[in-house]
Design a protein around this motif. Structure first.
Motif, mmCIF file in Angstrom:
data_model
loop_
_atom_site.group_PDB
_atom_site.id
_atom_site.type_symbol
_atom_site.label_atom_id
_atom_site.label_comp_id
_atom_site.label_asym_id
_atom_site.label_seq_id
_atom_site.Cartn_x
_atom_site.Cartn_y
_atom_site.Cartn_z
ATOM 1 N N ALA A 1 -2.004 -6.294 -0.639
ATOM 2 C CA ALA A 1 -3.247 -5.532 -0.448
ATOM 3 C C ALA A 1 -3.105 -4.538 0.697
ATOM 4 O O ALA A 1 -3.568 -3.383 0.601
ATOM 5 N N LEU A 2 -2.457 -4.941 1.808
ATOM 6 C CA LEU A 2 -2.202 -4.004 2.907
ATOM 7 C C LEU A 2 -1.296 -2.864 2.459
ATOM 8 O O LEU A 2 -1.458 -1.701 2.887
ATOM 9 N N ASP A 3 -0.319 -3.182 1.606
ATOM 10 C CA ASP A 3 0.607 -2.173 1.086
ATOM 11 C C ASP A 3 -0.127 -1.153 0.226
ATOM 12 O O ASP A 3 0.035 0.072 0.387
ATOM 13 N N GLN A 4 -0.943 -1.614 -0.698
ATOM 14 C CA GLN A 4 -1.633 -0.712 -1.621
ATOM 15 C C GLN A 4 -2.686 0.135 -0.912
ATOM 16 O O GLN A 4 -2.858 1.320 -1.243
ATOM 17 N N ASN A 5 -3.394 -0.436 0.051
ATOM 18 C CA ASN A 5 -4.473 0.288 0.725
ATOM 19 C C ASN A 5 -3.982 1.140 1.902
ATOM 20 O O ASN A 5 -4.658 2.106 2.290
ATOM 21 N N GLY A 6 -2.828 0.784 2.473
ATOM 22 C CA GLY A 6 -2.339 1.510 3.641
ATOM 23 C C GLY A 6 -1.316 2.572 3.353
ATOM 24 O O GLY A 6 -1.030 3.412 4.220
ATOM 25 N N GLY A 7 -0.713 2.564 2.170
ATOM 26 C CA GLY A 7 0.247 3.590 1.811
ATOM 27 C C GLY A 7 1.636 3.308 2.353
ATOM 28 O O GLY A 7 1.982 2.173 2.720
ATOM 29 N N ASP A 8 2.471 4.401 2.428
ATOM 30 C CA ASP A 8 3.873 4.255 2.849
ATOM 31 C C ASP A 8 3.986 3.797 4.303
ATOM 32 O O ASP A 8 4.915 3.057 4.654
ATOM 33 N N GLN A 9 3.083 4.234 5.133
ATOM 34 C CA GLN A 9 3.143 3.819 6.530
ATOM 35 C C GLN A 9 2.953 2.304 6.656
ATOM 36 O O GLN A 9 3.635 1.649 7.457
ATOM 37 N N ALA A 10 2.066 1.743 5.876
ATOM 38 C CA ALA A 10 1.852 0.298 5.898
ATOM 39 C C ALA A 10 3.090 -0.440 5.408
ATOM 40 O O ALA A 10 3.456 -1.495 5.950
ATOM 41 N N VAL A 11 3.805 0.121 4.391
ATOM 42 C CA VAL A 11 5.014 -0.528 3.873
ATOM 43 C C VAL A 11 6.095 -0.544 4.947
ATOM 44 O O VAL A 11 6.806 -1.552 5.131
ATOM 45 N N MET A 12 6.229 0.547 5.687
ATOM 46 C CA MET A 12 7.238 0.602 6.743
ATOM 47 C C MET A 12 6.944 -0.431 7.832
ATOM 48 O O MET A 12 7.845 -1.116 8.327
ATOM 49 N N ILE A 13 5.690 -0.597 8.207
ATOM 50 C CA ILE A 13 5.329 -1.559 9.254
ATOM 51 C C ILE A 13 5.566 -2.989 8.754
ATOM 52 O O ILE A 13 6.057 -3.856 9.495
ATOM 53 N N ILE A 14 5.247 -3.249 7.518
ATOM 54 C CA ILE A 14 5.429 -4.600 6.971
ATOM 55 C C ILE A 14 6.916 -4.955 6.916
ATOM 56 O O ILE A 14 7.332 -6.055 7.321
ATOM 57 N N LYS A 15 7.764 -4.026 6.429
ATOM 58 C CA LYS A 15 9.198 -4.317 6.332
ATOM 59 C C LYS A 15 9.859 -4.365 7.706
ATOM 60 O O LYS A 15 10.930 -4.974 7.858
ATOM 61 N N LYS A 16 9.249 -3.738 8.692
ATOM 62 C CA LYS A 16 9.776 -3.833 10.048
ATOM 63 C C LYS A 16 9.700 -5.266 10.562
ATOM 64 O O LYS A 16 10.622 -5.755 11.245
#
Length: 327
Positions: free
Chosen positions: A305-320
């Protein structure tokens, strides 16, 4: 002489007969009386006369009649039913040799050495099976309608655990619990979009730490419904600095129930504010690295849900923080 001898003979005879008669009289007086004869026995009663039995048709050994009458008086001979084959009985085992063959062999058990720990077999699978059955069991109506948390003492004078409990005691919560037919829900005094978010939304986020009813139900439902209300984005974004710290504390509480409620609130907050939450993800994702085992699937759904609502920036933070994360 002749006459004198005759007289004496007759005299002796007379005397003898007289003396014997007297003795007979006295003897009868001293002899015991004979016993009375026994009474005669009564004759036995005559046997009762039984009525004659009706005539029965001949029957086979199984008890079924061999004939059945017809209306015209003739008889039909029925064959006897076949006898069921008797069950074969096992032959009795007799003798010492045969009994020894059938008896199970019992080998003497080896005793463990002194001080050694006996080996234990694998744990029975009954406990795991019981847990799976309980997990698959549908929730009872009473469990759906009433909250399972401990009941709080509303009249207590002790200090409240959170600011939400204080607000509830003071009557500042503009909603109340309504018990429906199958479950509970909140009944608002006015629609949530017309309420002051700056005073209620951070207090509801802090109420995630509550563990007693009714604070648990009211704070969680109030937070979710206010985030889902129309025009909630403009009122929620300015309050992120006050809401996110409460979410982080709830995720680090160590209580699975509070952790579960915090995941629901985080997903709802992400749907509400979208990419505006990306600046706070570094503080939120850290508690998500080691979730409780029962909630691992739910943590993955929250990250999506954070990935879908936050976009690419959210994906980068999650994978970090979680390099193995994949959508």
């Amino acid at each position: 002489m002749a006459s004198g001898s005759g007289y004496g003979f007759h005299g002796n005879r007379y005397h003898h007969s007289q003396s014997s008669g007297m003795s007979a009289i006295f003897g009868q007086q001293h002899a015991p009386a004979p016993p009375p004869p026994p009474p005669a026995a009564a004759p036995p009663p005559p046997p009762p006369v039984l009525p004659p039995l009706p005539e029965q048709p001949p029957r086979a050994s199984s008890g079924q009649p061999l004939t059945s009458p017809k209306p015209n008086g003739t008889l039909i001979v029925k064959p006897p039913p076949p006898k069921a084959a008797a069950a074969a009985k096992p032959a009795a085992v007799s003798g010492t040799a045969n009994a020894a063959k059938l008896a199970p062999s019992k080998a003497p058990k080896a005793r463990p050495a002194f001080g050694s720990v006996p080996e234990r077999g694998p744990a029975p699978a009954s406990s795991a099976k019981t847990k799976s059955v309980e997990a698959a069991r549908p929730q009872k109506l009473s469990e759906q309608k009433y909250d399972a948390h401990k009941q709080a003492n509303i009249l207590t004078t002790k200090r409240a655990k959170t600011a939400f409990a204080t607000l509830y005691h003071e009557g500042g919560v503009p909603c109340r619990i309504s018990h429906g037919a199958t479950k509970m829900y909140l009944q608002w005094d006015k629609p949530p979009q017309y309420l002051p978010y700056d005073a209620l939304l951070p207090a509801a986020a802090e109420g995630l730490l509550e563990t007693e009813h009714p604070f648990v139900f009211v704070s969680r439902r109030m937070l979710l419904e206010m985030l889902e209300a129309p025009a909630a984005v403009d009122k929620t974004v300015p309050l992120l600095d006050r809401i996110v710290p409460h979410l982080r504390i709830a995720l680090r509480s160590g209580n699975d129930d509070i952790y579960d409620a915090a995941l629901d609130a985080l997903a709802a907050l992400s749907r509400c504010v979208g990419a505006a939450l990306n600046s706070h993800l570094n503080n939120i994702i850290v508690p998500l690295k080691r979730p409780p085992k029962p909630l691992q699937a739910k943590v993955h759904a929250t990250l999506q849900a954070l990935d879908q609502n936050g976009g690419d920036q959210a994906v980068m933070i999650i994978k970090k923080h979680l390099p193995t994360y994949s959508t």
